[in-house]
Design a protein around this motif. Structure first.
Motif, PDB file in Angstrom:
ATOM      1  N   HIS A   1     -76.366   2.711  31.858  1.00  0.00           N
ATOM      2  CA  HIS A   1     -76.993   4.005  31.648  1.00  0.00           C
ATOM      3  C   HIS A   1     -77.140   4.293  30.148  1.00  0.00           C
ATOM      4  CE1 HIS A   1     -76.452   4.698  35.929  1.00  0.00           C
ATOM      5  NE2 HIS A   1     -75.215   4.260  35.770  1.00  0.00           N
TER       6      HIS A   1
ATOM      7  N   ASP B   1     -83.187   3.404  30.348  1.00  0.00           N
ATOM      8  CA  ASP B   1     -83.513   4.043  31.622  1.00  0.00           C
ATOM      9  C   ASP B   1     -84.166   5.413  31.430  1.00  0.00           C
ATOM     10  OD1 ASP B   1     -81.399   5.486  30.695  1.00  0.00           O
ATOM     11  OD2 ASP B   1     -80.099   5.174  32.423  1.00  0.00           O
TER      12      ASP B   1
ATOM     13  N   THR C   1     -89.384   2.187  33.513  1.00  0.00           N
ATOM     14  CA  THR C   1     -88.991   1.732  34.836  1.00  0.00           C
ATOM     15  C   THR C   1     -88.018   0.568  34.688  1.00  0.00           C
ATOM     16  OG1 THR C   1     -90.802   0.149  35.027  1.00  0.00           O
ATOM     17  CG2 THR C   1     -91.230   2.425  35.751  1.00  0.00           C
ATOM     18  N   PHE C   2     -87.431   0.166  35.811  1.00  0.00           N
ATOM     19  CA  PHE C   2     -86.454  -0.916  35.727  1.00  0.00           C
ATOM     20  C   PHE C   2     -87.102  -2.228  35.279  1.00  0.00           C
ATOM     21  CE2 PHE C   2     -83.931  -4.394  37.498  1.00  0.00           C
ATOM     22  CZ  PHE C   2     -82.682  -4.085  36.996  1.00  0.00           C
TER      23      PHE C   2
ATOM     24  N   ARG D   1     -78.985  -5.440  36.167  1.00  0.00           N
ATOM     25  CA  ARG D   1     -78.522  -4.053  36.294  1.00  0.00           C
ATOM     26  C   ARG D   1     -77.926  -3.541  34.984  1.00  0.00           C
ATOM     27  NH1 ARG D   1     -72.965  -3.705  37.019  1.00  0.00           N
ATOM     28  NH2 ARG D   1     -71.923  -5.721  37.299  1.00  0.00           N
TER      29      ARG D   1
ATOM     30  N   THR E   1     -74.677   3.495  42.064  1.00  0.00           N
ATOM     31  CA  THR E   1     -75.512   3.970  40.965  1.00  0.00           C
ATOM     32  C   THR E   1     -74.837   3.769  39.615  1.00  0.00           C
ATOM     33  OG1 THR E   1     -76.462   5.642  42.442  1.00  0.00           O
ATOM     34  CG2 THR E   1     -76.734   5.982  40.067  1.00  0.00           C
TER      35      THR E   1
ATOM     36  N   PHE F   1     -80.692   1.815  40.393  1.00  0.00           N
ATOM     37  CA  PHE F   1     -81.916   1.745  39.597  1.00  0.00           C
ATOM     38  C   PHE F   1     -82.642   0.426  39.827  1.00  0.00           C
ATOM     39  CE2 PHE F   1     -83.922   2.109  35.134  1.00  0.00           C
ATOM     40  CZ  PHE F   1     -85.014   2.762  35.670  1.00  0.00           C
TER      41      PHE F   1
ATOM     42  N   PRO G   1     -86.443   1.765  41.497  1.00  0.00           N
ATOM     43  CA  PRO G   1     -86.733   1.111  40.209  1.00  0.00           C
ATOM     44  C   PRO G   1     -87.876   1.751  39.432  1.00  0.00           C
ATOM     45  CG  PRO G   1     -87.530  -0.214  42.040  1.00  0.00           C
ATOM     46  CD  PRO G   1     -86.723   0.882  42.638  1.00  0.00           C
TER      47      PRO G   1
ATOM     48  N   GLU H   1     -87.518   6.582  36.775  1.00  0.00           N
ATOM     49  CA  GLU H   1     -86.530   6.662  35.696  1.00  0.00           C
ATOM     50  C   GLU H   1     -86.004   8.078  35.521  1.00  0.00           C
ATOM     51  OE1 GLU H   1     -90.533   7.503  33.969  1.00  0.00           O
ATOM     52  OE2 GLU H   1     -89.685   5.994  35.321  1.00  0.00           O
TER      53      GLU H   1
ATOM     54  N   ASN I   1     -83.212   8.616  37.918  1.00  0.00           N
ATOM     55  CA  ASN I   1     -82.044   7.821  37.522  1.00  0.00           C
ATOM     56  C   ASN I   1     -81.202   8.556  36.486  1.00  0.00           C
ATOM     57  OD1 ASN I   1     -80.631   5.163  37.655  1.00  0.00           O
ATOM     58  ND2 ASN I   1     -81.160   5.116  35.488  1.00  0.00           N
TER      59      ASN I   1
END
Length: 556
Positions: free
Chosen positions: A114, A136, A140-141, A149, A240, A246, A251, A254, A257
């Motif tokens: 994060h 994030d 986007t992921f 991750r 999470t 995420f 994904p 954002e 998230n």
């Protein structure tokens, strides 16, 4: 007064001066030459922070500007540790690698999923090459240089001494950047094992939550429903917190998230209060704490709504809101511990289970808060302390809930046996009661038959009741009309007295001066009736309804 030994004082000052010079020199050497000992990467991972410089700025600067400011000693040095606490600054980590002693590629891991923005630069001569990026916020992921991750940056062997700059942007929140350097092969092997372990861990927790939910629905027990809500929301929160949500659940969102952990933590807090109110019987024993739990739940939900609908306000005042939330969360557990101490008198087993389960969880939360506020370094833990604490807690509580279920099943079994016994006893009593009713009817019928067989008049005349067609009053005398005589039998008596002697199933008063035998009744008209012998008698309106009810009523 004692005299001062000047030579002794000079000696002490000289020793202190030497140690100061040595310490200053060693410190200066440490910060002037901070190459990471990558030879150890052959057997273990390395924390590069002790060999790095950490700088903080209040502006978003270009890497070249940061490099120049460092050369001019114009940037503020921060403590080279992973957890910096709440901050509104940008952090730059500078480290050097001497690749001459290593003939393979390595991996830099930033073990915090994060981070709003992260960038890695490699200095080549006087130019800077961006070799990795992620974040994030507003990304986007899939907008990462390496899909993982966490934030992973493969580093290529340059066969020379290379300087790297890592930007970490996590303003208006708790800043933590635990860094690790890995041998690439070792990292991939550990990553595979971790994913398997995490899969088992989350699978078990999810299974326990679903089972508890099914049990709660099946037996209609709120405690199991609330425990299911707590377990499933905790499972999703940890999923999470480790960055999996995420990656796999949303994904492309954002924005969600950014505050999903806040929402989930509030959901956990609400289900925790609901569960503990039943598990520790707080509503009955400590109604003030129960009321406080309701108020805290409302405040937390209101703050969550505020964060969701006023995201800009949330970003500006995140630190304050997080501090308020942390205080409310802490107050929930403080009240729970008070309730558990009180429950030691009334429900010792549940109180002990609470201390065991939530004690481990509270320890994990306190460690996490220590990381949040920069008191404890995150990189000293092999895993997230909340993950470890919640894992132990859910396992302990699950065994406790199994025990609670066994008690409920045992109590239900006992109740079923008692119910069956009561049903059987009820059937037996009903059978006996029916038998008594039948016996009573038989006795009543026999008594009625015996009683109604004859009637003895005051004149000593014995008359069979079946022979009487009707009885009429003539002053102080009664005339008994019989089927066996043409003239009535006369006796001194009253209608009321004789009516009490006659069976009510066969005789009824139809007029203030007449009683008839229902068995000899032939026709009922509006104001008169006709007997089987053709005799016509008047019928009073007050007795007409009674006559019809007796005639229409089936005989037992």
């Amino acid at each position: 007064m004692k005299s001062i030994d000047c030579n002794s004082v000079r000696l002490k000052f000289f020793i202190m001066f030497v140690f100061t010079i040595i310490f200053t020199k060693s410190t200066a050497q440490k910060f002037s030459s901070f190459y990471i000992p990558i030879d150890n990467l052959k057997s273990e991972r390395i924390n590069p922070l002790p060999f790095s410089k950490v700088f903080q700025t209040d502006k978003d600067l270009e890497v070249a500007t940061v490099d120049n400011l460092i050369k001019q000693n114009k940037l503020t040095l921060a403590n080279p540790k992973a957890s910096q606490g709440f901050s509104q600054n940008f952090f730059w980590i500078q480290f050097k690698i001497d690749w001459k002693n290593l003939n393979q590629d390595i991996v830099l891991e930033l073990d915090n999923p994060h981070i709003d923005q992260v960038k890695l630069y490699q200095k080549v001569n006087d130019e800077f090459l961006k070799i990795g990026f992620g974040g994030d916020r507003n990304r986007t992921f899939k907008d990462r240089s390496y899909i993982n991750r966490r934030y992973i940056f493969p580093l290529k062997n340059t066969n020379s001494t290379t300087t790297y700059y890592l930007l970490v942007d996590k303003r208006n929140a708790s800043v933590s950047f635990p860094l690790w350097l890995w041998n690439k092969g070792q990292f991939e092997a550990v990553e595979t094992k971790q994913n398997v372990y995490f899969g088992i861990f989350f699978g078990v927790i999810f299974f326990l939550g679903i089972v508890s939910l099914a049990i709660g629905v099946f037996i209609r027990n709120k405690m199991f429903l609330y425990y299911a809500g707590y377990t499933l929301s905790m499972c999703l929160y940890l999923f999470t917190a480790l960055g999996f949500s995420f990656q796999f659940l949303y994904p492309n969102s954002e924005n969600f998230n950014n505050y999903s952990r806040v929402i989930l933590s509030v959901v956990i807090a609400v289900f925790t209060t609901l569960f503990l109110r039943i598990f520790l019987n707080i509503d009955k024993n400590l109604p003030k704490i129960s009321k406080y739990y309701k108020i805290v739940s409302i405040i937390l939900v209101a703050l969550t709504v505020l964060w969701m609908f006023f995201s800009e306000l949330y970003q500006v005042h995140t630190i304050w809101l997080l501090n308020i939330s942390n205080l409310l969360f802490l107050s929930i557990f403080i009240c729970a511990f008070c309730a558990a101490f009180y429950a030691l008198k009334t429900n010792r087993y549940n109180a002990i289970v609470f201390f065991m389960a939530f004690g481990v969880m509270i320890f994990g939360i306190l460690m996490y808060l220590g990381i949040e506020y920069g008191v404890i370094n995150e990189d000293i833990f092999p895993l997230n302390p909340v993950l470890l604490g919640s894992g132990f807690e859910i396992i302990i509580l699950s065994f406790a809930m199994i025990y609670q279920l066994s008690k409920i099943i045992s109590a239900k079994h006992v109740l079923e046996i008692k119910h069956q016994t009561l049903v059987q006893n009820t059937k037996t009593l009903e059978a006996k009661n029916l038998e008594l009713i039948n016996t009573a009817k038989t006795l009543k019928k026999q008594h009625t038959e015996k009683k109604s067989d004859t009637i003895l008049l005051k004149s000593k005349a014995l008359i069979k009741l079946n022979d009487i067609t009707h009885i009429s009053s003539d002053g102080h005398y009664l005339e008994f009309y019989l089927t066996t005589k043409e003239t009535p039998e006369v006796d001194r008596n009253t209608i009321k007295a004789v009516l009490n002697l006659l069976p009510k199933t066969d005789f009824a008063q139809v007029h203030r001066s007449h009683i008839v035998n229902i068995n000899h009744l032939k026709i009922i008209k509006a104001s008169e009736l006709i007997l089987s012998d053709g005799k016509v008698l008047p019928v009073s309106r007050s007795f007409k309804t009674q006559i019809k009810a007796i005639v229409i009523k089936p005989q037992e």
